[in-house]
Design a protein around this motif. Structure first.
Motif, mmCIF file in Angstrom:
data_model
loop_
_atom_site.group_PDB
_atom_site.id
_atom_site.type_symbol
_atom_site.label_atom_id
_atom_site.label_comp_id
_atom_site.label_asym_id
_atom_site.label_seq_id
_atom_site.Cartn_x
_atom_site.Cartn_y
_atom_site.Cartn_z
ATOM 1 N N THR A 1 0.908 -1.137 -0.076
ATOM 2 C CA THR A 1 -0.089 -0.124 -0.013
ATOM 3 C C THR A 1 0.993 1.403 -0.078
ATOM 4 O O THR A 1 1.217 2.032 -1.077
ATOM 5 C CB THR A 1 -1.007 0.104 1.242
ATOM 6 N N TRP A 2 1.501 1.604 1.081
ATOM 7 C CA TRP A 2 2.319 2.859 1.392
ATOM 8 C C TRP A 2 3.392 2.814 0.289
ATOM 9 O O TRP A 2 3.672 3.773 -0.240
ATOM 10 C CB TRP A 2 2.684 2.830 2.853
ATOM 11 N N GLY A 3 4.053 1.477 0.020
ATOM 12 C CA GLY A 3 5.337 1.410 -0.816
ATOM 13 C C GLY A 3 5.003 1.797 -2.336
ATOM 14 O O GLY A 3 6.056 2.135 -2.765
ATOM 15 N N VAL A 4 3.822 1.593 -2.567
ATOM 16 C CA VAL A 4 3.108 2.040 -4.066
ATOM 17 C C VAL A 4 3.559 3.356 -4.250
ATOM 18 O O VAL A 4 4.052 3.856 -5.293
ATOM 19 C CB VAL A 4 1.961 1.432 -4.107
ATOM 20 N N LEU A 5 3.177 4.157 -3.097
ATOM 21 C CA LEU A 5 2.984 5.697 -3.345
ATOM 22 C C LEU A 5 4.415 6.243 -3.296
ATOM 23 O O LEU A 5 4.882 7.107 -3.972
ATOM 24 C CB LEU A 5 2.341 6.457 -2.129
ATOM 25 N N GLN A 6 5.420 5.411 -2.326
ATOM 26 C CA GLN A 6 6.977 5.785 -2.365
ATOM 27 C C GLN A 6 7.616 5.405 -3.776
ATOM 28 O O GLN A 6 8.312 6.255 -4.142
ATOM 29 C CB GLN A 6 7.512 4.775 -1.234
ATOM 30 N N LEU A 7 7.099 4.169 -4.517
ATOM 31 C CA LEU A 7 7.591 4.105 -5.531
ATOM 32 C C LEU A 7 7.573 5.161 -6.410
ATOM 33 O O LEU A 7 8.108 5.498 -7.457
ATOM 34 C CB LEU A 7 7.270 2.746 -6.249
ATOM 35 N N MET A 8 6.036 5.511 -6.694
ATOM 36 C CA MET A 8 5.747 6.812 -7.568
ATOM 37 C C MET A 8 6.402 7.852 -7.346
ATOM 38 O O MET A 8 6.845 8.892 -8.210
ATOM 39 C CB MET A 8 3.948 7.078 -7.372
ATOM 40 N N SER A 9 6.649 8.229 -5.809
ATOM 41 C CA SER A 9 7.289 9.580 -5.609
ATOM 42 C C SER A 9 8.733 9.392 -6.027
ATOM 43 O O SER A 9 9.548 10.408 -6.377
ATOM 44 C CB SER A 9 7.255 9.684 -4.048
ATOM 45 N N LEU A 10 9.517 8.186 -6.007
ATOM 46 C CA LEU A 10 10.710 7.964 -6.212
ATOM 47 C C LEU A 10 10.899 8.026 -7.971
ATOM 48 O O LEU A 10 12.205 8.628 -8.182
ATOM 49 C CB LEU A 10 11.355 6.684 -5.715
ATOM 50 N N CYS A 11 9.988 7.679 -8.488
ATOM 51 C CA CYS A 11 10.073 7.740 -9.924
ATOM 52 C C CYS A 11 9.046 8.370 -10.639
ATOM 53 O O CYS A 11 8.128 7.826 -11.244
ATOM 54 C CB CYS A 11 10.205 6.309 -10.572
ATOM 55 N N PRO A 12 9.161 9.925 -10.632
ATOM 56 C CA PRO A 12 7.843 10.636 -10.783
ATOM 57 C C PRO A 12 7.708 10.480 -12.443
ATOM 58 O O PRO A 12 8.722 10.286 -13.146
ATOM 59 C CB PRO A 12 8.362 11.964 -10.532
ATOM 60 N N LYS A 13 6.425 10.513 -12.685
ATOM 61 C CA LYS A 13 5.810 10.207 -14.320
ATOM 62 C C LYS A 13 6.116 8.944 -14.879
ATOM 63 O O LYS A 13 6.129 9.028 -15.930
ATOM 64 C CB LYS A 13 6.371 11.705 -15.109
ATOM 65 N N CYS A 14 6.757 7.951 -14.055
ATOM 66 C CA CYS A 14 7.041 6.539 -14.955
ATOM 67 C C CYS A 14 6.065 5.913 -14.783
ATOM 68 O O CYS A 14 5.915 4.687 -15.279
ATOM 69 C CB CYS A 14 8.069 6.105 -13.927
ATOM 70 N N PHE A 15 5.004 5.887 -13.767
ATOM 71 C CA PHE A 15 3.994 4.886 -13.500
ATOM 72 C C PHE A 15 2.450 5.660 -13.396
ATOM 73 O O PHE A 15 2.490 6.613 -13.015
ATOM 74 C CB PHE A 15 4.102 3.913 -12.194
#
Length: 471
Positions: free
Chosen positions: A128-142
């Motif tokens: 859950t929380w990790g999904v949002l961290q991935l999107m924050s780490l890789c902006p506009k990729c997902f």
């Protein structure tokens, strides 16, 4: 039906607005992909159905994790829809999938309390929380759906690795499949560790320290660990495994020839300094099909090993490109510039998605998959999606309502897959009429999804196809 569609669109827009308000940069010009979010969990749960009543421990744990991942998807959607707080913070609702998954590990899989709680919390928090961290780490990729799919896939890999490797410390593997699994799990963990260290410690991003760290971990950590787990040399085993059988040697030479053709095309495209069109990018789909079909039919274990090794190489090459590490960084960036499509941004994900989509049925922890199920990625993206893109870009005149994809492309997508399937049926790989009718309907349904979706085809089509065939 109209009410369901309206509600879905409303939730989709609300979530996109919530992400935007919290400066979580979503992939542009795409919906949130909410329907994609539970697919990895469903595919993991469905794997148990193929194991009858005698499934292995890893398969059982993967199935339980699938339940947790589906619940995580539901809770994440609910949190993003109804709450106005910072979505990057850990929320109380995320304990729901963690609690249920922990109980399933404890009561169904008979794991200890500490292990059950640790794994349950990991699935509930990262899913859950990790999904949002991935999107924050890789902006506009997902998109949200794509980020969830990637994160959930990582969770399944980590869980299977944490379950398998400790067992092999006490009981070295005997079968080729098990040996290949250990080599790949340790190898992918090694590449992931190098990526994590580069992110955490900026000094390692410098060329000298990068190579010192990489080869240091490889020589001091990876090689000795593999010797301990396998009770033999991994390099000698691979040499004997590949060159100890004439059929495997023949397949390796054939696959290497396809790789050389692809490399030659890549270098020619880079030297021409022109951006690759649809036909240019789909050349790699064709080459993948030419390798995967004979590989799945005659040498699945070798293809399994090779696909995992290529996955590790792709990850390492992308790291070299992203950090611009000489001597490969600039050349890899040229390749990215030439072949990147509109869905590639900060990271070159398209080739990695292609490899994952073609290979993931091979990577699932079950041995009870028939050839057509193993061909899920080959049929959908290697043949169907490639045919749709080529025909649609050249002859597609009649567009589907509300999107840029053409009806002609969809027809090509359906027919190309059915031709291959009926050839397999004529060769004796499909044994009854019901299976043929079923897979025909699945092909038509998935092809319509390909025509209408704005999510990454390489990632989602094989998942849907696999689930439809395995359930």
């Amino acid at each position: 039906m109209e009410m369901i569609t309206t509600t879905y669109d409303s939730v989709d827009k609300k979530i996109l607005k919530s992400l935007d308000n919290n400066k979580v940069l979503h992939r542009p010009n795409a919906s949130a992909g909410l329907w994609l979010m539970p697919l990895v969990g469903i595919s993991a749960l469905a794997t148990i159905l193929r194991e009858d009543n005698s499934y292995s421990e890893i398969c059982l744990l993967i199935g339980i994790t699938g339940v947790g991942l589906v619940l995580s998807s539901i809770c994440l959607i609910a949190q993003l829809t109804i709450d106005k707080s910072s979505i990057k913070d850990f929320q109380i609702i995320y304990f729901l999938p963690a609690t249920i998954t922990s109980m399933l590990y404890l009561l169904w899989a008979s794991k200890g309390l500490l292990v059950s709680v640790s794994w349950g919390l990991s699935v509930g928090s990262i899913g859950t929380w990790g999904v949002l961290q991935l999107m924050s780490l890789c902006p506009k990729c997902f998109t949200l759906g794509e980020a969830t799919t990637v994160t959930h896939g990582i969770i399944l890999f980590l869980l299977s690795t944490c379950t398998n490797l400790p067992q092999r410390y006490h009981l070295p593997p005997l079968h080729d499949d098990d040996i290949a699994t250990i080599i790949l799990q340790v190898g992918i963990i090694f590449v992931g560790l190098v990526c994590a260290l580069c992110m955490i410690i900026p000094k390692i991003r410098e060329t000298k320290y990068f190579y010192i760290t990489t080869f240091g971990i490889l020589i001091i950590g990876v090689v000795p660990l593999l010797h301990i787990l396998l009770d033999q040399s991994p390099l000698l085993w691979m040499i004997y495994f590949i060159f100890g059988d004439l059929q495997r040697m023949t397949f390796i030479i054939y696959a290497a020839t396809c790789l050389l053709v692809g490399s030659g095309f890549l270098m020619n495209q880079i030297s021409s300094d022109t951006h690759a069109g649809t036909a240019g990018r789909k050349i790699f789909h064709l080459l993948a099909v030419l390798v995967y079909i004979p590989g799945l039919m005659f040498e699945p274990t070798l293809l399994y090993l090779a696909s995992g090794i290529i996955m590790g190489i792709f990850m390492m090459l992308e790291l070299l490109r992203f950090l611009n590490i000489p001597p490969f960084g600039k050349f890899l960036q040229l390749g990215f510039s030439v072949f990147a499509d509109e869905k590639d941004s900060l990271i070159s994900l398209t080739p990695i998605y292609l490899l994952i989509g073609m290979s993931f049925p091979l990577w699932m922890p079950t041995t009870n998959l028939d050839l057509l199920t193993l061909l899920s990625g080959v049929l959908t993206i290697g043949i169907g999606d490639a045919s749709a893109s080529l025909v649609g870009s050249k002859w597609g005149k009649t567009k589907w309502n509300g999107c840029e994809k053409s009806i002609e492309g969809t027809v090509a997508c359906i027919l190309s897959q059915l031709i291959v399937i009926y050839l397999l049926a004529a060769s004796g790989f499909i044994y009854n009429l019901f299976s043929l009718i079923r897979i025909t309907l699945v092909v038509i349904g998935v092809s319509f999804i390909e025509a209408r979706t704005d999510q990454v085809d390489n990632l989602i089509l094989p998942l849907i196809f696999y689930i439809c065939l395995i359930i």
